[in-house]
Scaffold this motif. Structure first.
Motif, short mmCIF file in Angstrom:
data_model
loop_
_atom_site.label_atom_id
_atom_site.label_comp_id
_atom_site.label_asym_id
_atom_site.label_seq_id
_atom_site.Cartn_x
_atom_site.Cartn_y
_atom_site.Cartn_z
N SER A 1 -4.51 55.46 -82.08
CA SER A 1 -5.03 55.57 -80.72
C SER A 1 -4.43 56.77 -80.00
CB SER A 1 -4.73 54.29 -79.92
OG SER A 1 -5.30 53.17 -80.56
N VAL B 1 -7.85 58.79 -78.87
CA VAL B 1 -8.22 58.69 -77.46
C VAL B 1 -8.32 60.07 -76.80
CG1 VAL B 1 -7.49 57.86 -75.19
CG2 VAL B 1 -7.39 56.33 -77.18
N CYS C 1 -12.14 52.65 -85.31
CA CYS C 1 -11.07 51.65 -85.18
C CYS C 1 -11.19 50.53 -86.20
CB CYS C 1 -11.06 51.07 -83.77
SG CYS C 1 -10.62 52.26 -82.48
N LEU D 1 -1.48 51.49 -75.28
CA LEU D 1 -2.88 51.93 -75.36
C LEU D 1 -3.40 52.34 -73.99
CD1 LEU D 1 -4.35 49.25 -77.82
CD2 LEU D 1 -3.38 51.49 -78.35
#
Length: 492
Positions: free
Chosen positions: A304, A308, A349, A425
């Motif tokens: 992540s 991201v 993911c 996250l």
């Protein structure tokens, strides 16, 4: 331990080969978008999609069976029987599928695409037949663990087909005919090389053919075809619907935007996907389930940390990237990018989140979830494309990926759960959002300067924010630096 080391070594070989494959896509993308018109590029994507489907069906899943059963037939000294049966089995069925697609080609492309493509009617069945036969022979290399030979073959085939196709398009045959003529020539050459290689290592005779062996291969491999087709439907069925509803020009824009986003996310997804399985299986076998859960937790967090900001950054530089790689004639593809890259990231993911199904051997659930998601995707495209055009297709893809990921994660966590570090996250998402706001409106009047400025400034801002907010990451970086200092001092 020898088997584990061998697995990791071979996985690294395949990973290296796949990196070359991704590089071919990135290199050819700006060339193909320039030598083809927007309409031709849309048709190009449609033909490739149809080839994917046709070859997947033509193989009957037999290449998977070859990898699965090779050692058993080798142990009883029946390699000639095994090779002959599988190769001729694929050849016979692929010829039938090729003929069927050749007949339907004339109907579909003449009615919905372009009458001028009738010249490809003989090339397309040839590509299906040669593609299925070549993939079957490549699977023999995989089964024999000849990973280097496998990588050489797939690399030469990929670059050779693109290179000769572009050459013929530029200097001999304008349009798609020249490109696919070059692809057919290279594919035939590679098939001939593989056949010569096979004949030197094993005898293949028609008398060795066994219906029983073929039946076993199909019974194992054919169910896997459904999973492969499901993946293709989820990713590519919208191409046909866009062509039918709004035409080749809009399809070209959509294909360019979709391919650009896919090339980027693949560069992140596949290295992790190829390397991850042997590592977590080693941890599971040697250290147990608790250590494996810790591994997945940390892996998803660091995954992540990368994916991201890539999503936010890609959306911010998307217009500049289209102008640089595809040219300004594809700028109308930009509205597609935010939906596609977000969907691709969410879908990515699952390579970590669905690991529980592999560990607990519940992979049949993947087929059911994929089937339901494909049906949802088709329904959404039928509803959204007439309403929102290519943006509607991208929206359908995003919604489908979200549903697929949520359902698969729920099922997988029931089998083998691991905690997610939600606080970290959120930190990464916040930092990426701040980065996006800071760089999104940068405009110097020069596309290349804008692109480089956004990348440099965005990476700096994101790194600064996550290091300030994430204490664990900060300590990790400090410890790595100290290790580097100690190593330097020891060398001195």
């Amino acid at each position: 331990m020898i088997e584990i080391r061998s697995l990791i070594r071979q996985a690294s070989h395949y990973l290296g080969g796949h990196i070359f494959m991704m590089a071919a896509g990135l290199i050819s993308f700006p060339i193909l978008t320039r030598i083809f018109s927007v309409t031709e590029y849309g048709v190009f994507g449609l033909i490739n999609t149809t080839l994917f489907f046709a070859i997947a069906i033509a193989k009957l899943g037999i290449p998977n069976s070859i990898v699965r059963f090779y050692q058993e037939y080798k142990a009883v000294d029946q390699k000639a029987l095994f090779y002959t049966t599988n190769f001729f089995g694929v050849l016979i069925f692929a010829a039938t599928v090729s003929l069927g697609f050749g007949i339907s080609w004339d109907y579909f492309f003449a009615k919905f695409v372009d009458n001028s493509l009738s010249g490809l009617i003989w090339l397309f069945p040839l590509l299906v037949l040669v593609g299925a036969a070549t993939d079957t022979l490549k699977s023999f290399l995989r089964a024999e663990q000849r990973t280097k030979s496998y990588n050489i073959i797939v690399t030469v085939r990929r670059y050779g087909a693109i290179g000769l196709g572009i050459f013929l398009t530029l200097y001999m045959y304008n349009g798609l005919y020249g490109f696919y003529l070059g692809q057919a020539a290279v594919w035939l050459l590679i098939l001939l090389i593989l056949l010569i290689y096979l004949r030197r290592h094993i005898r293949i005779k028609q008398s060795f053919f066994s219906y029983g062996v073929l039946r076993n291969a199909i019974s194992f491999g054919f169910p896997i075809v459904w999973a492969e087709l499901g993946h293709l439907i989820l990713n590519y069925i919208d191409r046909y619907l866009i062509q039918i509803y709004i035409g080749s020009n809009m399809l070209g824009l959509y294909t360019a935007g979709y391919n650009l986003a896919t090339h980027l996310t693949d560069a992140i997804i596949y290295p992790i996907n190829y390397a991850m399985t042997p590592i977590y299986m080693k941890i599971l076998v040697n250290k147990g389930e608790e250590e494996t859960r810790v591994f997945f937790t940390k892996l998803f967090t660091y995954f992540s940390l990368i994916i991201v900001p890539v999503v936010f950054g890609f959306i911010a530089v998307g217009k500049d990237l289209i102008r640089l790689l595809a040219s300004s004639k594809y700028i109308e593809a930009y509205p597609v990018l935010p939906y596609v890259v977000t969907g691709q990231a969410i879908y990515a993911c699952t390579i970590i989140l669905n690991s529980g199904l592999f560990i607990k051997k519940k992979t049949h659930l993947l087929t059911y979830v994929m089937g339901g998601t494909c049906a949802l995707n088709v329904f959404l495209n039928l509803f959204l494309i007439p309403k929102n055009g290519i943006v509607g297709a991208a929206q359908a893809t995003l919604i489908s990926y979200i549903c697929y990921t949520l359902v698969l994660t729920f099922l997988s966590m029931r089998e083998f759960s691991f905690p997610l570090e939600y606080k970290r996250l959120v930190m990464y998402t916040f930092s990426a959002g701040m980065m996006f706001l800071a760089i999104n409106n940068i405009s110097t009047g020069t596309v290349l300067v804008d692109f480089v400025s956004k990348i440099f400034l965005g990476a700096t801002i994101y790194f600064f924010l996550v290091v300030c907010l994430d204490a664990e990451l900060r300590l990790k970086i400090i410890s790595i630096r100290k290790m580097g200092i100690f190593k330097s001092e020891n060398k001195v």
